[in-house]
Design a protein around this motif. Structure first.
Motif, PDB file in Angstrom:
ATOM      1  N   ARG B 231      -1.741  -3.319  -7.588  1.00 44.56           N
ATOM      2  CA  ARG B 231      -1.414  -3.547  -6.158  1.00 44.56           C
ATOM      3  C   ARG B 231       0.019  -3.124  -5.835  1.00 44.56           C
ATOM      4  O   ARG B 231       0.302  -2.671  -4.735  1.00 44.56           O
ATOM      5  N   SER B 232       0.923  -3.290  -6.814  1.00 41.63           N
ATOM      6  CA  SER B 232       2.329  -2.964  -6.542  1.00 41.63           C
ATOM      7  C   SER B 232       2.545  -1.467  -6.315  1.00 41.63           C
ATOM      8  O   SER B 232       3.579  -1.052  -5.804  1.00 41.63           O
ATOM      9  N   LEU B 233       1.560  -0.656  -6.685  1.00 36.92           N
ATOM     10  CA  LEU B 233       1.668   0.795  -6.450  1.00 36.92           C
ATOM     11  C   LEU B 233       1.450   1.131  -4.976  1.00 36.92           C
ATOM     12  O   LEU B 233       1.690   2.251  -4.553  1.00 36.92           O
ATOM     13  N   TYR B 234       0.971   0.158  -4.213  1.00 40.47           N
ATOM     14  CA  TYR B 234       0.643   0.376  -2.792  1.00 40.47           C
ATOM     15  C   TYR B 234       1.558  -0.476  -1.913  1.00 40.47           C
ATOM     16  O   TYR B 234       1.103  -1.268  -1.105  1.00 40.47           O
ATOM     17  N   ASN B 235       2.840  -0.293  -2.111  1.00 40.08           N
ATOM     18  CA  ASN B 235       3.831  -1.084  -1.374  1.00 40.08           C
ATOM     19  C   ASN B 235       3.856  -0.659   0.101  1.00 40.08           C
ATOM     20  O   ASN B 235       4.165   0.504   0.402  1.00 40.08           O
ATOM     21  N   PRO B 236       3.546  -1.567   1.034  1.00 46.13           N
ATOM     22  CA  PRO B 236       3.548  -1.152   2.451  1.00 46.13           C
ATOM     23  C   PRO B 236       4.919  -0.662   2.928  1.00 46.13           C
ATOM     24  O   PRO B 236       4.995   0.162   3.837  1.00 46.13           O
ATOM     25  N   ALA B 237       5.980  -1.134   2.277  1.00 44.39           N
ATOM     26  CA  ALA B 237       7.324  -0.710   2.705  1.00 44.39           C
ATOM     27  C   ALA B 237       7.509   0.793   2.550  1.00 44.39           C
ATOM     28  O   ALA B 237       8.206   1.437   3.340  1.00 44.39           O
ATOM     29  N   MET B 238       6.880   1.375   1.549  1.00 46.89           N
ATOM     30  CA  MET B 238       7.071   2.830   1.371  1.00 46.89           C
ATOM     31  C   MET B 238       6.293   3.621   2.450  1.00 46.89           C
ATOM     32  O   MET B 238       6.762   4.650   2.908  1.00 46.89           O
ATOM     33  N   TYR B 239       5.146   3.099   2.879  1.00 54.37           N
ATOM     34  CA  TYR B 239       4.414   3.775   3.966  1.00 54.37           C
ATOM     35  C   TYR B 239       5.224   3.655   5.268  1.00 54.37           C
ATOM     36  O   TYR B 239       5.311   4.579   6.063  1.00 54.37           O
ATOM     37  N   ARG B 240       5.827   2.466   5.439  1.00 57.46           N
ATOM     38  CA  ARG B 240       6.650   2.239   6.635  1.00 57.46           C
ATOM     39  C   ARG B 240       7.850   3.189   6.625  1.00 57.46           C
ATOM     40  O   ARG B 240       8.137   3.854   7.616  1.00 57.46           O
ATOM     41  N   ASP B 241       8.542   3.276   5.483  1.00 52.68           N
ATOM     42  CA  ASP B 241       9.725   4.137   5.390  1.00 52.68           C
ATOM     43  C   ASP B 241       9.374   5.616   5.528  1.00 52.68           C
ATOM     44  O   ASP B 241      10.202   6.420   5.950  1.00 52.68           O
TER      45      ASP B 241
END
Lengths: 83, 287
Positions: B231-241
């Motif tokens: 799950r940690s590979l799909y960090n929403p913060a990186m999609y946001r950034d």
């Protein structure tokens, strides 16, 4: 922020595998609704919906263990910041 | 052919650590900035690779996302290595493994340097590091032997997954040369740590997994560890950034995507599955 907060409430209710309704005052940790697997998801949802970045540490549990606390610490805080 | 013993393997690994010692603090020549028009992460290793979402993305969006996937991957390494050092330091003097314990000093030394360069990379080129959102909940009381086994199993899960990304990124010439250099340096040392970790788990498993109850406790914890790592590979913060809309929805869609599940099962977790199959542990996770 009412809409975003309600979205969080709906989300946690969907994730609830226990046979009891979730109230705003319910301790989600004590009632075993929040466990180590769901915790990060819960934090990310609060961040996403409130727009506030959350630092994870030992003191965090006491800020988010009930929905009422989350509302006060994150959604009302975000609302006050906006206005 | 005789199977090489744990003691002999450890001796060789220590020789290799000394021979190939890399002082990371002075080794890398850090560029002032990195070109953001290049991939910072192999497009084949992106969290969207093979998914329905990938079909809708432009090359520019993928390149932008690759920067933040790189930052997420390096943040996970930084956070994981900090925890690794804490956990290994906590239990190392209790381990009944004789002289093979010696290698753990090399491991801590190398992991400390990895932690340093991953932290520096994220801060220098992205101005931030992603914080781990997981929290260790109070665990039921377990035996010391099971504790030791779980500490090194969790480390191995984390390292085997990281190894996949080191290989994918260091071998892909579309990835920025400096990122590849970091991945390659990390790969070289992690390969030794993984070799040691796989060997170490054998005696630890023998001591810890002595009953059905202990095996059940271990499998529960290991399944959880695998789920959290994936799950940690799909960090929403990186999609946001990366400027992608609705990051939590992207995360959910990707975690549910059948192609992604297949990639988890057959590539990212291939090393992990082999380790625990060898120990006769039947794991069953679902992210």
């Amino acid at each position: 922020m009412e809409k975003q907060y309600n979205e969080l409430v709906d989300w946690i209710r969907q994730k609830n595998k226990k046979n009891k309704p979730i109230s705003e005052e319910m301790d989600l940790v004590e009632e075993d609704i929040l466990d180590s697997l769901l915790f990060a998801e819960y934090v990310m949802m609060i961040e996403d919906l409130s727009g506030i970045e959350i630092e994870v540490g030992d003191e965090l549990l006491d800020k988010i263990r009930t929905l009422a606390l989350v509302k006060n610490n994150y959604f009302n805080a975000a609302y006050n910041k906006e206005n | 052919m005789n199977k090489i013993s744990f003691a002999e393997r450890t001796k060789k690994l220590i020789e290799l650590s000394n021979k190939n010692y890399l002082r990371a603090f002075s080794h890398f020549k850090w560029p002032e900035s990195l070109n953001e028009k290049e991939f910072w992460f192999s497009p084949d290793a992106l969290s969207i690779a093979g998914s329905a979402i990938e079909q809708e993305m432009t090359i520019e969006q993928k390149i932008r996302l690759s920067k933040w996937e790189c930052i997420n991957s390096f943040s996970l390494n930084n956070n994981g290595e900090r925890e690794l050092i804490q956990e290994v330091s906590r239990v190392m003097n209790e381990l009944p493994i004789g002289e093979t314990k010696e290698y753990l000093y090399h491991l801590i030394d190398e992991e400390n340097q990895h932690m340093w360069y991953f932290n520096k990379f994220c801060k220098k080129y992205a101005g931030k590091i992603y914080i781990d959102k997981n929290l260790q909940f109070k665990q039921e009381k377990i035996s010391k032997e099971l504790d030791h086994f779980l500490v090194f199993s969790r480390i191995l899960i984390f390292e085997e997954i990281g190894h996949y990304y080191n290989i994918m990124n260091s071998n892909d010439d579309r990835v920025h040369s400096f990122v590849r250099e970091i991945n390659k340096a990390h790969y070289n040392e992690e390969a030794r740590h993984i070799t040691y970790g796989r060997k170490l788990l054998e005696p630890l498993a023998e001591l810890a997994l002595t009953s059905k109850t202990e095996i059940k406790k271990a499998t529960n914890e290991l399944n959880k560890s695998i789920i959290l790592n994936i799950r940690s590979l799909y960090n929403p913060a990186m999609y946001r950034d990366a400027g992608l809309g609705n990051p939590m929805q992207i995360r959910s869609l990707l975690l549910e995507d059948e192609s992604r599940k297949n990639i988890h099962e057959n590539t990212i977790l291939q090393g992990v599955k082999k380790v625990f199959m060898k120990l006769d542990l039947s794991l069953n996770w679902s992210v």
